[in-house]
Design a protein around this motif. Sequence first.
Motif, PDB file in Angstrom:
ATOM      1  N   ARG A   1      -5.284   4.513 -12.321  1.00 57.58           N
ATOM      2  CA  ARG A   1      -4.080   5.200 -11.831  1.00 57.58           C
ATOM      3  C   ARG A   1      -4.356   5.714 -10.421  1.00 57.58           C
ATOM      4  O   ARG A   1      -5.416   6.258 -10.139  1.00 57.58           O
ATOM      5  CB  ARG A   1      -3.783   6.366 -12.766  1.00 57.58           C
ATOM      6  N   CYS A   2      -3.391   5.532  -9.532  1.00 56.78           N
ATOM      7  CA  CYS A   2      -3.568   5.958  -8.146  1.00 56.78           C
ATOM      8  C   CYS A   2      -3.182   7.424  -8.002  1.00 56.78           C
ATOM      9  O   CYS A   2      -2.360   7.928  -8.765  1.00 56.78           O
ATOM     10  CB  CYS A   2      -2.691   5.094  -7.239  1.00 56.78           C
ATOM     11  N   VAL A   3      -3.731   8.120  -7.016  1.00 57.73           N
ATOM     12  CA  VAL A   3      -3.373   9.530  -6.818  1.00 57.73           C
ATOM     13  C   VAL A   3      -1.891   9.714  -6.501  1.00 57.73           C
ATOM     14  O   VAL A   3      -1.342  10.794  -6.699  1.00 57.73           O
ATOM     15  CB  VAL A   3      -4.207  10.199  -5.689  1.00 57.73           C
ATOM     16  N   CYS A   4      -1.234   8.663  -6.050  1.00 60.32           N
ATOM     17  CA  CYS A   4       0.204   8.777  -5.747  1.00 60.32           C
ATOM     18  C   CYS A   4       1.033   8.855  -7.022  1.00 60.32           C
ATOM     19  O   CYS A   4       2.220   9.160  -6.968  1.00 60.32           O
ATOM     20  CB  CYS A   4       0.669   7.591  -4.896  1.00 60.32           C
ATOM     21  N   GLY A   5       0.424   8.584  -8.173  1.00 59.78           N
ATOM     22  CA  GLY A   5       1.143   8.675  -9.444  1.00 59.78           C
ATOM     23  C   GLY A   5       1.538   7.317 -10.020  1.00 59.78           C
ATOM     24  O   GLY A   5       1.893   7.216 -11.183  1.00 59.78           O
TER      25      GLY A   5
ATOM     26  N   GLU B   1       0.831  -1.208   0.000  1.00 59.85           N
ATOM     27  CA  GLU B   1       0.000   0.000   0.000  1.00 59.85           C
ATOM     28  C   GLU B   1       0.863   1.254   0.000  1.00 59.85           C
ATOM     29  O   GLU B   1       1.899   1.290   0.654  1.00 59.85           O
ATOM     30  CB  GLU B   1      -0.836   0.053   1.287  1.00 59.85           C
ATOM     31  N   CYS B   2       0.384   2.277  -0.715  1.00 59.22           N
ATOM     32  CA  CYS B   2       1.042   3.577  -0.602  1.00 59.22           C
ATOM     33  C   CYS B   2       0.377   4.314   0.558  1.00 59.22           C
ATOM     34  O   CYS B   2      -0.519   3.786   1.211  1.00 59.22           O
ATOM     35  CB  CYS B   2       0.928   4.360  -1.913  1.00 59.22           C
ATOM     36  N   THR B   3       0.815   5.545   0.789  1.00 61.44           N
ATOM     37  CA  THR B   3       0.321   6.275   1.961  1.00 61.44           C
ATOM     38  C   THR B   3      -1.177   6.596   1.859  1.00 61.44           C
ATOM     39  O   THR B   3      -1.793   6.965   2.834  1.00 61.44           O
ATOM     40  CB  THR B   3       1.114   7.589   2.146  1.00 61.44           C
TER      41      THR B   3
ATOM     42  N   LEU C   1      -3.225  -2.332  -2.643  1.00 63.50           N
ATOM     43  CA  LEU C   1      -1.780  -2.593  -2.615  1.00 63.50           C
ATOM     44  C   LEU C   1      -1.209  -2.598  -4.026  1.00 63.50           C
ATOM     45  O   LEU C   1      -1.638  -3.390  -4.877  1.00 63.50           O
ATOM     46  CB  LEU C   1      -1.487  -3.951  -1.955  1.00 63.50           C
ATOM     47  N   HIS C   2      -0.244  -1.709  -4.279  1.00 64.07           N
ATOM     48  CA  HIS C   2       0.400  -1.634  -5.593  1.00 64.07           C
ATOM     49  C   HIS C   2       1.209  -2.893  -5.848  1.00 64.07           C
ATOM     50  O   HIS C   2       2.099  -3.235  -5.074  1.00 64.07           O
ATOM     51  CB  HIS C   2       1.336  -0.429  -5.651  1.00 64.07           C
ATOM     52  N   LEU C   3       0.881  -3.564  -6.946  1.00 61.10           N
ATOM     53  CA  LEU C   3       1.542  -4.833  -7.245  1.00 61.10           C
ATOM     54  C   LEU C   3       2.619  -4.618  -8.314  1.00 61.10           C
ATOM     55  O   LEU C   3       2.369  -3.951  -9.317  1.00 61.10           O
ATOM     56  CB  LEU C   3       0.480  -5.832  -7.717  1.00 61.10           C
TER      57      LEU C   3
HETATM   58 ZN   LIG Z   1      -0.828   4.774  -4.645  1.00 67.95          ZN
END
Ligand SMILES: [Zn+2]
Length: 433
Positions: A309-313, A247-249, A254-256
Amino acid sequence: MIWNEKMECMELDERKNLQSERLKDIVRYVYTHCDRYRQKLEKAGVTPGEVKSLEDINKIPFTIKEDLRDSYPFDLFSVPQDKLAEIHVSSGTTGNPTVVGYTKDDLKLWGEVMARAFCCAGAKPGDKIQIAYGYGLFTGGLGAHYGSLEMGLAIIPCSSGQTKRQLKLMNDFKPRILACTPSYCLYMVDEAKEMGLDPLKSSWEIGVFGAEPWSEAMRKEIEKTWNILATDIYGLSEIIGPGVAQECTHKKGLHLCSDVFYPEVIDSKTGKEVKPGEKGELVITTLTKQAFPLLRYRTRDIVSLNYERCVCGRTTPRISKITGRTDDMIIVRGINVFPSQIEHVLLGIEGTQPHYQLIVDRKAGELDELEILVEVEEKIFSDEIKKLRMLEEKIKKEIESILGINAKIRLVEPKKIERSEGKAKRVIDKRNI
Ligand SMILES: [Zn+2]
Protein backbone atom coordinates in the motif's frame (compact mmCIF):
# COMPACT_ATOMS: atom_id res chain seq x y z
CA MET A 1 -7.52 13.91 -4.19
CA ILE A 2 -8.18 10.37 -5.41
CA TRP A 3 -10.41 10.23 -8.49
CA ASN A 4 -11.98 6.82 -7.95
CA GLU A 5 -11.48 5.84 -4.33
CA LYS A 6 -13.56 2.69 -4.67
CA MET A 7 -11.32 1.23 -7.37
CA GLU A 8 -8.00 2.76 -6.37
CA CYS A 9 -8.15 2.07 -2.64
CA MET A 10 -9.93 -1.30 -2.69
CA GLU A 11 -8.79 -4.03 -0.27
CA LEU A 12 -6.52 -6.46 -2.07
CA ASP A 13 -8.83 -9.48 -1.66
CA GLU A 14 -11.76 -7.56 -2.98
CA ARG A 15 -9.79 -6.42 -6.01
CA LYS A 16 -8.61 -9.95 -6.65
CA ASN A 17 -12.21 -11.17 -6.72
CA LEU A 18 -13.17 -8.43 -9.10
CA GLN A 19 -10.21 -9.23 -11.38
CA SER A 20 -11.12 -12.93 -11.33
CA GLU A 21 -14.70 -12.22 -12.37
CA ARG A 22 -13.60 -9.80 -15.07
CA LEU A 23 -10.98 -12.19 -16.40
CA LYS A 24 -13.57 -14.94 -16.81
CA ASP A 25 -15.87 -12.50 -18.60
CA ILE A 26 -13.26 -11.13 -20.97
CA VAL A 27 -12.03 -14.59 -21.98
CA ARG A 28 -15.57 -15.62 -22.77
CA TYR A 29 -16.14 -12.32 -24.56
CA VAL A 30 -13.17 -12.54 -26.95
CA TYR A 31 -13.83 -16.24 -27.52
CA THR A 32 -17.36 -15.40 -28.60
CA HIS A 33 -16.72 -12.17 -30.50
CA CYS A 34 -13.33 -12.52 -32.20
CA ASP A 35 -12.68 -15.42 -34.60
CA ARG A 36 -8.94 -14.85 -34.53
CA TYR A 37 -8.84 -15.05 -30.74
CA ARG A 38 -11.08 -18.10 -30.62
CA GLN A 39 -8.70 -19.90 -33.00
CA LYS A 40 -5.75 -18.82 -30.90
CA LEU A 41 -7.37 -20.10 -27.70
CA GLU A 42 -8.49 -23.33 -29.35
CA LYS A 43 -4.98 -23.92 -30.64
CA ALA A 44 -3.73 -23.62 -27.06
CA GLY A 45 -6.48 -26.01 -25.95
CA VAL A 46 -8.29 -23.42 -23.82
CA THR A 47 -12.03 -22.98 -23.60
CA PRO A 48 -13.63 -20.18 -21.57
CA GLY A 49 -14.97 -22.71 -19.05
CA GLU A 50 -11.44 -23.61 -18.02
CA VAL A 51 -10.59 -20.11 -16.86
CA LYS A 52 -12.34 -20.07 -13.50
CA SER A 53 -10.20 -17.58 -11.61
CA LEU A 54 -7.00 -15.54 -11.80
CA GLU A 55 -5.00 -18.67 -10.98
CA ASP A 56 -5.93 -20.04 -14.39
CA ILE A 57 -4.44 -17.13 -16.29
CA ASN A 58 -1.36 -19.24 -17.06
CA LYS A 59 -3.49 -21.41 -19.34
CA ILE A 60 -4.11 -18.46 -21.65
CA PRO A 61 -1.52 -18.02 -24.41
CA PHE A 62 0.36 -14.73 -24.64
CA THR A 63 -0.56 -12.16 -27.28
CA ILE A 64 2.46 -10.63 -28.97
CA LYS A 65 3.12 -7.71 -31.27
CA GLU A 66 3.31 -10.11 -34.24
CA ASP A 67 -0.28 -11.20 -33.55
CA LEU A 68 -1.28 -7.59 -34.09
CA ARG A 69 0.76 -7.36 -37.26
CA ASP A 70 -0.73 -10.56 -38.64
CA SER A 71 -4.28 -9.44 -37.96
CA TYR A 72 -3.96 -6.09 -39.76
CA PRO A 73 -6.13 -4.14 -39.84
CA PHE A 74 -9.16 -5.43 -37.89
CA ASP A 75 -8.94 -9.19 -37.39
CA LEU A 76 -8.15 -8.96 -33.69
CA PHE A 77 -11.08 -6.65 -32.98
CA SER A 78 -14.01 -7.98 -30.96
CA VAL A 79 -16.71 -5.65 -32.28
CA PRO A 80 -18.06 -5.05 -35.79
CA GLN A 81 -16.61 -1.92 -37.35
CA ASP A 82 -19.86 0.03 -37.12
CA LYS A 83 -19.51 -0.10 -33.33
CA LEU A 84 -16.17 1.73 -33.38
CA ALA A 85 -15.93 5.28 -32.14
CA GLU A 86 -12.24 5.94 -32.80
CA ILE A 87 -9.28 4.27 -34.48
CA HIS A 88 -5.62 4.99 -33.78
CA VAL A 89 -2.41 3.60 -35.20
CA SER A 90 1.14 3.41 -33.95
CA SER A 91 4.34 1.98 -35.39
CA GLY A 92 4.29 -1.68 -36.27
CA THR A 93 7.38 -3.83 -36.48
CA THR A 94 7.42 -3.73 -40.29
CA GLY A 95 5.37 -2.17 -43.08
CA ASN A 96 1.91 -2.05 -41.54
CA PRO A 97 1.14 0.09 -38.52
CA THR A 98 -0.42 -1.33 -35.37
CA VAL A 99 -4.15 -0.55 -35.37
CA VAL A 100 -6.17 -0.10 -32.20
CA GLY A 101 -9.82 0.82 -31.83
CA TYR A 102 -12.26 2.07 -29.23
CA THR A 103 -16.01 1.90 -28.72
CA LYS A 104 -17.75 4.77 -26.95
CA ASP A 105 -17.46 2.85 -23.68
CA ASP A 106 -13.74 2.29 -24.31
CA LEU A 107 -13.30 6.04 -24.75
CA LYS A 108 -15.11 6.53 -21.43
CA LEU A 109 -12.72 4.09 -19.82
CA TRP A 110 -9.79 5.97 -21.33
CA GLY A 111 -11.11 9.22 -19.89
CA GLU A 112 -11.58 7.52 -16.51
CA VAL A 113 -8.05 6.13 -16.24
CA MET A 114 -6.53 9.39 -17.46
CA ALA A 115 -8.59 11.32 -14.90
CA ARG A 116 -7.22 8.98 -12.24
CA ALA A 117 -3.72 9.70 -13.59
CA PHE A 118 -4.06 13.49 -13.47
CA CYS A 119 -5.49 13.34 -9.95
CA CYS A 120 -2.69 11.01 -8.96
CA ALA A 121 -0.18 13.63 -10.14
CA GLY A 122 -1.88 16.25 -8.00
CA ALA A 123 -4.30 17.96 -10.41
CA LYS A 124 -7.58 19.39 -9.12
CA PRO A 125 -10.82 19.99 -11.06
CA GLY A 126 -10.72 23.55 -12.32
CA ASP A 127 -6.98 23.55 -13.00
CA LYS A 128 -5.80 24.52 -16.46
CA ILE A 129 -3.80 21.93 -18.39
CA GLN A 130 -1.53 22.55 -21.36
CA ILE A 131 -1.49 19.42 -23.49
CA ALA A 132 1.66 19.40 -25.58
CA TYR A 133 1.50 15.75 -26.59
CA GLY A 134 0.81 15.33 -30.30
CA TYR A 135 -2.87 15.19 -31.25
CA GLY A 136 -3.75 12.82 -34.06
CA LEU A 137 -3.15 9.15 -34.68
CA PHE A 138 -0.69 9.11 -31.78
CA THR A 139 -2.68 8.35 -28.61
CA GLY A 140 -0.88 10.87 -26.37
CA GLY A 141 -2.79 14.06 -27.15
CA LEU A 142 -6.34 12.71 -27.28
CA GLY A 143 -5.83 10.43 -24.27
CA ALA A 144 -4.77 13.40 -22.17
CA HIS A 145 -7.68 15.36 -23.63
CA TYR A 146 -10.35 12.81 -22.66
CA GLY A 147 -8.96 12.52 -19.13
CA SER A 148 -8.94 16.29 -18.72
CA LEU A 149 -12.55 16.53 -19.91
CA GLU A 150 -13.58 13.76 -17.53
CA MET A 151 -12.05 15.39 -14.47
CA GLY A 152 -13.02 18.95 -15.33
CA LEU A 153 -9.71 20.54 -16.23
CA ALA A 154 -9.63 23.53 -18.57
CA ILE A 155 -7.79 22.26 -21.62
CA ILE A 156 -5.30 24.21 -23.72
CA PRO A 157 -4.88 21.71 -26.59
CA CYS A 158 -1.57 22.96 -27.99
CA SER A 159 -0.40 19.62 -29.40
CA SER A 160 3.37 19.34 -29.85
CA GLY A 161 5.66 21.85 -31.54
CA GLN A 162 5.43 25.61 -32.12
CA THR A 163 7.41 26.09 -28.95
CA LYS A 164 7.36 29.89 -28.83
CA ARG A 165 3.59 29.88 -29.06
CA GLN A 166 3.38 27.20 -26.33
CA LEU A 167 5.46 29.36 -24.06
CA LYS A 168 3.51 32.51 -24.80
CA LEU A 169 0.26 30.73 -23.96
CA MET A 170 1.79 29.34 -20.78
CA ASN A 171 2.88 32.83 -19.77
CA ASP A 172 -0.46 34.46 -20.63
CA PHE A 173 -2.95 31.74 -19.57
CA LYS A 174 -1.02 30.39 -16.56
CA PRO A 175 -1.87 26.67 -16.78
CA ARG A 176 -0.90 24.72 -13.65
CA ILE A 177 -0.33 21.43 -15.45
CA LEU A 178 1.86 20.52 -18.39
CA ALA A 179 1.53 17.21 -20.23
CA CYS A 180 4.22 16.36 -22.79
CA THR A 181 7.27 14.18 -23.33
CA PRO A 182 10.03 14.85 -20.79
CA SER A 183 12.54 15.66 -23.50
CA TYR A 184 10.22 18.29 -24.98
CA CYS A 185 9.88 19.89 -21.57
CA LEU A 186 13.66 20.28 -21.37
CA TYR A 187 13.86 21.39 -24.98
CA MET A 188 11.60 24.33 -24.16
CA VAL A 189 14.12 25.77 -21.69
CA ASP A 190 16.37 27.52 -24.19
CA GLU A 191 13.46 28.94 -26.15
CA ALA A 192 11.97 30.29 -22.94
CA LYS A 193 15.23 32.04 -22.12
CA GLU A 194 15.43 33.45 -25.65
CA MET A 195 11.98 34.94 -25.12
CA GLY A 196 13.12 36.51 -21.89
CA LEU A 197 11.04 34.14 -19.72
CA ASP A 198 12.46 32.80 -16.47
CA PRO A 199 11.73 29.03 -16.43
CA LEU A 200 11.81 29.09 -12.63
CA LYS A 201 8.82 31.42 -12.67
CA SER A 202 6.69 29.39 -15.08
CA SER A 203 3.04 28.80 -14.14
CA TRP A 204 3.46 25.03 -14.45
CA GLU A 205 3.49 23.33 -11.06
CA ILE A 206 2.93 19.75 -12.19
CA GLY A 207 4.30 17.90 -15.20
CA VAL A 208 2.77 14.66 -16.48
CA PHE A 209 5.56 13.30 -18.62
CA GLY A 210 5.63 10.10 -20.65
CA ALA A 211 5.70 8.40 -24.06
CA GLU A 212 9.42 7.76 -23.69
CA PRO A 213 11.69 6.32 -21.01
CA TRP A 214 13.47 8.85 -18.82
CA SER A 215 15.81 8.66 -15.88
CA GLU A 216 15.81 10.00 -12.33
CA ALA A 217 18.64 12.32 -13.42
CA MET A 218 16.41 13.79 -16.08
CA ARG A 219 13.62 14.22 -13.54
CA LYS A 220 15.95 16.17 -11.26
CA GLU A 221 16.99 18.39 -14.12
CA ILE A 222 13.40 19.13 -15.17
CA GLU A 223 12.32 19.84 -11.59
CA LYS A 224 15.30 22.11 -10.94
CA THR A 225 15.00 23.99 -14.23
CA TRP A 226 11.26 24.59 -14.28
CA ASN A 227 10.53 24.51 -10.56
CA ILE A 228 7.89 21.86 -11.20
CA LEU A 229 6.85 18.45 -9.82
CA ALA A 230 7.78 16.02 -12.61
CA THR A 231 5.70 12.82 -12.62
CA ASP A 232 5.88 9.80 -14.89
CA ILE A 233 2.93 8.43 -16.83
CA TYR A 234 2.95 5.04 -18.59
CA GLY A 235 0.84 3.60 -21.32
CA LEU A 236 0.87 2.00 -24.73
CA SER A 237 -1.65 2.25 -27.50
CA GLU A 238 -2.20 -1.52 -27.63
CA ILE A 239 -3.61 -1.42 -24.09
CA ILE A 240 -5.41 1.96 -24.26
CA GLY A 241 -2.80 4.69 -24.76
CA PRO A 242 -1.54 6.81 -21.86
CA GLY A 243 -3.27 6.12 -18.54
CA VAL A 244 -2.21 2.55 -17.80
CA ALA A 245 -0.13 3.72 -14.81
CA GLN A 246 0.87 7.01 -13.20
CA GLU A 247 3.07 8.19 -10.35
CA CYS A 248 1.48 9.91 -7.39
CA THR A 249 3.09 12.95 -5.80
CA HIS A 250 5.31 10.65 -3.70
CA LYS A 251 7.00 9.39 -6.88
CA LYS A 252 7.55 5.87 -5.56
CA GLY A 253 6.48 3.84 -8.56
CA LEU A 254 3.56 4.18 -10.99
CA HIS A 255 0.09 3.21 -9.77
CA LEU A 256 -1.37 0.79 -12.28
CA CYS A 257 -5.15 0.67 -12.85
CA SER A 258 -5.25 -3.04 -12.12
CA ASP A 259 -9.03 -3.29 -11.85
CA VAL A 260 -9.10 -2.82 -15.63
CA PHE A 261 -5.55 -3.73 -16.72
CA TYR A 262 -4.37 -6.92 -15.05
CA PRO A 263 -0.57 -6.96 -14.78
CA GLU A 264 1.87 -9.85 -14.66
CA VAL A 265 5.65 -9.64 -14.68
CA ILE A 266 7.34 -12.57 -16.36
CA ASP A 267 10.77 -13.88 -17.15
CA SER A 268 10.83 -13.10 -20.87
CA LYS A 269 12.75 -16.29 -21.66
CA THR A 270 10.71 -18.84 -19.72
CA GLY A 271 7.36 -17.00 -19.70
CA LYS A 272 7.00 -17.79 -15.98
CA GLU A 273 5.92 -15.14 -13.49
CA VAL A 274 8.79 -13.69 -11.42
CA LYS A 275 8.53 -12.96 -7.67
CA PRO A 276 7.04 -9.61 -6.61
CA GLY A 277 9.76 -6.96 -6.72
CA GLU A 278 11.85 -8.81 -9.30
CA LYS A 279 12.39 -7.35 -12.71
CA GLY A 280 10.83 -8.87 -15.78
CA GLU A 281 8.63 -8.18 -18.78
CA LEU A 282 5.29 -6.52 -18.11
CA VAL A 283 2.32 -8.47 -19.46
CA ILE A 284 -1.15 -6.90 -19.42
CA THR A 285 -4.66 -8.28 -19.87
CA THR A 286 -7.34 -5.68 -20.54
CA LEU A 287 -10.21 -6.78 -18.32
CA THR A 288 -13.07 -4.62 -19.57
CA LYS A 289 -12.30 -3.25 -23.02
CA GLN A 290 -14.79 -3.93 -25.81
CA ALA A 291 -13.38 -3.07 -29.24
CA PHE A 292 -9.83 -4.30 -28.87
CA PRO A 293 -9.35 -6.38 -25.74
CA LEU A 294 -6.02 -8.15 -25.40
CA LEU A 295 -5.25 -11.22 -23.30
CA ARG A 296 -1.79 -11.41 -21.72
CA TYR A 297 -0.22 -8.87 -24.05
CA ARG A 298 3.57 -8.83 -23.85
CA THR A 299 4.52 -5.17 -23.65
CA ARG A 300 8.29 -5.84 -23.94
CA ASP A 301 8.80 -3.22 -21.24
CA ILE A 302 10.95 -4.24 -18.29
CA VAL A 303 9.60 -3.33 -14.86
CA SER A 304 9.15 -4.67 -11.34
CA LEU A 305 5.84 -4.72 -9.42
CA ASN A 306 5.28 -3.53 -5.88
CA TYR A 307 2.04 -4.62 -4.14
CA GLU A 308 2.53 -2.66 -0.90
CA ARG A 309 0.00 0.00 0.00
CA CYS A 310 1.34 3.43 -0.92
CA VAL A 311 1.45 6.31 1.59
CA CYS A 312 -0.99 8.17 -0.68
CA GLY A 313 -3.65 5.62 0.32
CA ARG A 314 -3.96 3.86 -3.02
CA THR A 315 -3.74 0.08 -2.94
CA THR A 316 -3.13 -0.36 -6.66
CA PRO A 317 0.13 -2.13 -7.46
CA ARG A 318 2.98 0.08 -8.60
CA ILE A 319 5.34 -0.58 -11.46
CA SER A 320 8.88 0.75 -11.39
CA LYS A 321 9.93 3.26 -14.03
CA ILE A 322 10.62 1.42 -17.28
CA THR A 323 14.24 0.32 -17.22
CA GLY A 324 14.52 -1.19 -20.68
CA ARG A 325 12.97 -3.35 -23.37
CA THR A 326 13.22 -6.99 -24.27
CA ASP A 327 13.30 -6.16 -27.98
CA ASP A 328 15.30 -3.61 -29.93
CA MET A 329 12.57 -0.99 -30.20
CA ILE A 330 13.76 2.53 -29.42
CA ILE A 331 11.67 5.59 -28.73
CA VAL A 332 12.74 8.70 -30.59
CA ARG A 333 10.86 11.92 -29.84
CA GLY A 334 8.01 9.86 -28.47
CA ILE A 335 7.77 7.72 -31.61
CA ASN A 336 8.32 3.96 -31.45
CA VAL A 337 11.00 2.91 -33.91
CA PHE A 338 11.81 -0.71 -34.72
CA PRO A 339 15.00 -1.45 -36.67
CA SER A 340 12.95 -3.94 -38.68
CA GLN A 341 10.89 -1.04 -40.07
CA ILE A 342 14.03 0.61 -41.39
CA GLU A 343 15.08 -2.69 -42.90
CA HIS A 344 11.70 -2.99 -44.57
CA VAL A 345 12.12 0.45 -46.16
CA LEU A 346 15.65 -0.33 -47.36
CA LEU A 347 14.61 -3.61 -48.93
CA GLY A 348 12.27 -1.68 -51.19
CA ILE A 349 14.95 0.73 -52.41
CA GLU A 350 17.28 -0.38 -55.14
CA GLY A 351 21.01 -0.06 -54.50
CA THR A 352 20.88 -0.30 -50.72
CA GLN A 353 22.05 -3.27 -48.67
CA PRO A 354 20.16 -4.64 -45.68
CA HIS A 355 23.06 -3.46 -43.53
CA TYR A 356 22.25 -0.37 -41.54
CA GLN A 357 22.71 1.15 -38.15
CA LEU A 358 20.57 3.54 -36.12
CA ILE A 359 22.39 6.10 -34.02
CA VAL A 360 20.27 8.05 -31.56
CA ASP A 361 21.66 10.99 -29.67
CA ARG A 362 20.37 13.86 -27.61
CA LYS A 363 22.54 16.88 -26.97
CA ALA A 364 21.83 18.93 -23.86
CA GLY A 365 18.68 21.01 -24.31
CA GLU A 366 17.89 19.52 -27.69
CA LEU A 367 15.51 16.91 -29.05
CA ASP A 368 16.54 13.40 -30.06
CA GLU A 369 18.44 13.07 -33.31
CA LEU A 370 18.25 9.90 -35.35
CA GLU A 371 20.99 9.17 -37.82
CA ILE A 372 20.80 6.11 -40.05
CA LEU A 373 23.90 4.65 -41.62
CA VAL A 374 23.08 2.65 -44.74
CA GLU A 375 25.47 0.50 -46.71
CA VAL A 376 25.09 0.82 -50.46
CA GLU A 377 26.35 -1.35 -53.29
CA GLU A 378 29.91 -0.77 -54.42
CA LYS A 379 28.89 0.51 -57.85
CA ILE A 380 26.49 3.02 -56.35
CA PHE A 381 29.07 4.28 -53.93
CA SER A 382 31.45 5.06 -56.75
CA ASP A 383 28.70 6.97 -58.59
CA GLU A 384 28.68 10.72 -58.74
CA ILE A 385 27.82 12.67 -55.62
CA LYS A 386 24.57 13.94 -57.09
CA LYS A 387 23.21 10.41 -57.43
CA LEU A 388 24.19 9.56 -53.86
CA ARG A 389 22.39 12.66 -52.59
CA MET A 390 19.29 11.62 -54.51
CA LEU A 391 19.39 8.18 -52.95
CA GLU A 392 19.83 9.71 -49.50
CA GLU A 393 16.86 11.95 -50.09
CA LYS A 394 14.75 9.02 -51.28
CA ILE A 395 15.50 6.98 -48.15
CA LYS A 396 14.89 9.99 -45.95
CA LYS A 397 11.50 10.69 -47.51
CA GLU A 398 10.43 7.06 -47.35
CA ILE A 399 11.34 6.81 -43.68
CA GLU A 400 9.58 10.06 -42.95
CA SER A 401 6.40 8.89 -44.65
CA ILE A 402 6.33 5.60 -42.77
CA LEU A 403 7.62 6.58 -39.33
CA GLY A 404 6.76 10.26 -39.32
CA ILE A 405 10.27 10.98 -38.18
CA ASN A 406 12.99 13.11 -39.64
CA ALA A 407 16.20 11.10 -39.81
CA LYS A 408 19.61 12.01 -41.08
CA ILE A 409 20.77 9.47 -43.67
CA ARG A 410 24.42 8.68 -44.22
CA LEU A 411 25.36 6.33 -47.05
CA VAL A 412 28.46 4.27 -46.42
CA GLU A 413 30.59 1.79 -48.35
CA PRO A 414 29.86 -1.94 -48.21
CA LYS A 415 31.19 -3.62 -45.01
CA LYS A 416 31.63 -0.22 -43.36
CA ILE A 417 29.23 -1.03 -40.52
CA GLU A 418 30.98 -3.06 -37.88
CA ARG A 419 29.75 -6.66 -37.49
CA SER A 420 30.18 -8.69 -34.38
CA GLU A 421 29.97 -12.43 -34.97
CA GLY A 422 28.85 -11.59 -38.47
CA LYS A 423 25.85 -9.64 -37.19
CA ALA A 424 25.60 -5.89 -37.37
CA LYS A 425 24.74 -3.98 -34.23
CA ARG A 426 21.51 -2.30 -35.23
CA VAL A 427 21.13 0.38 -32.62
CA ILE A 428 23.60 2.66 -30.90
CA ASP A 429 21.84 4.74 -28.28
CA LYS A 430 24.11 7.53 -27.10
CA ARG A 431 21.46 9.29 -25.07
CA ASN A 432 22.01 9.65 -21.38
CA ILE A 433 18.54 8.49 -20.26
ZN1 LIG B 1 0.90 6.63 -4.19
